[in-house]
Write a protein that holds these residues in place. Sequence first.
Motif, PDB file in Angstrom:
ATOM      1  N   HIS A  48      31.043  48.679  45.569  1.00  0.00           N
ATOM      2  CA  HIS A  48      31.819  47.517  45.116  1.00  0.00           C
ATOM      3  C   HIS A  48      32.982  47.299  46.079  1.00  0.00           C
ATOM      4  O   HIS A  48      34.071  47.830  45.884  1.00  0.00           O
ATOM      5  CB  HIS A  48      32.322  47.760  43.695  1.00  0.00           C
ATOM      6  CG  HIS A  48      32.951  46.565  43.070  1.00  0.00           C
ATOM      7  ND1 HIS A  48      33.297  46.541  41.744  1.00  0.00           N
ATOM      8  CD2 HIS A  48      33.294  45.349  43.556  1.00  0.00           C
ATOM      9  CE1 HIS A  48      33.841  45.373  41.446  1.00  0.00           C
ATOM     10  NE2 HIS A  48      33.855  44.633  42.543  1.00  0.00           N
ATOM     11  N   THR A  79      30.032  43.419  48.275  1.00  0.00           N
ATOM     12  CA  THR A  79      29.745  42.628  47.075  1.00  0.00           C
ATOM     13  C   THR A  79      30.841  41.592  46.867  1.00  0.00           C
ATOM     14  O   THR A  79      31.631  41.688  45.926  1.00  0.00           O
ATOM     15  CB  THR A  79      29.635  43.551  45.847  1.00  0.00           C
ATOM     16  OG1 THR A  79      30.837  44.347  45.774  1.00  0.00           O
ATOM     17  CG2 THR A  79      28.438  44.481  45.937  1.00  0.00           C
ATOM     18  N   GLY A 119      25.193  42.764  49.036  1.00  0.00           N
ATOM     19  CA  GLY A 119      25.434  42.600  47.609  1.00  0.00           C
ATOM     20  C   GLY A 119      26.212  41.340  47.295  1.00  0.00           C
ATOM     21  O   GLY A 119      26.633  40.592  48.181  1.00  0.00           O
ATOM     22  N   GLU A 121      28.956  39.964  43.909  1.00  0.00           N
ATOM     23  CA  GLU A 121      29.536  40.104  42.565  1.00  0.00           C
ATOM     24  C   GLU A 121      29.432  38.742  41.902  1.00  0.00           C
ATOM     25  O   GLU A 121      30.195  37.831  42.197  1.00  0.00           O
ATOM     26  CB  GLU A 121      30.996  40.564  42.618  1.00  0.00           C
ATOM     27  CG  GLU A 121      31.561  40.748  41.226  1.00  0.00           C
ATOM     28  CD  GLU A 121      32.977  41.262  41.192  1.00  0.00           C
ATOM     29  OE1 GLU A 121      33.597  41.168  40.112  1.00  0.00           O
ATOM     30  OE2 GLU A 121      33.482  41.753  42.218  1.00  0.00           O
TER      31      GLU A 121
END
Length: 159
Positions: A48, A79, A119, A121
């Motif tokens: 993350h 992300t 990635g 979010e």
Amino acid sequence: MENYKSASQVWLEMQEAEDKLAIDSLNKYYFDNIINPYRTSEKIIDLHTHTDSSQDGNHPVEYMAEVAAQNGIQIVAFTDHCEVDVFYKDGFDKRAERSFCEVSKAQKAFEGKIEILRGIELAQPHYEPELAEKLINTNNYDVIIGSLHNLRGKPDFYD
């Protein structure tokens, strides 16, 4: 005397329950499919992170990958934020594409030094499920984090 709820009170309660259920489902999926498999691998990972493609990130992908590799991190996922509810209005369409392209370049540049995962979010995906599904299916993401940064009709938690 009986207490009655207005239609708007009932709707808000239903909406809050729907939001909580969505968050719980995303968290369960994340831990079952992302976190738990890596826990047993004994690798140092960070799944993350935000680059300068996010409003709260400060550095480009290449710099962050280099620093991660120098500090012994074996796997890093970039992300960046993608707020589904304001996707076009706040320019997340361009940010998400930029982030995906930059991370894809870094994967090639750092091959053999550090494993880099592409990635996103994805915030408030349940507010615009068709758009969220399109985003997920457009790019081949390795990691998708579901998040909730604001409740419907309420200001963003960051504000």
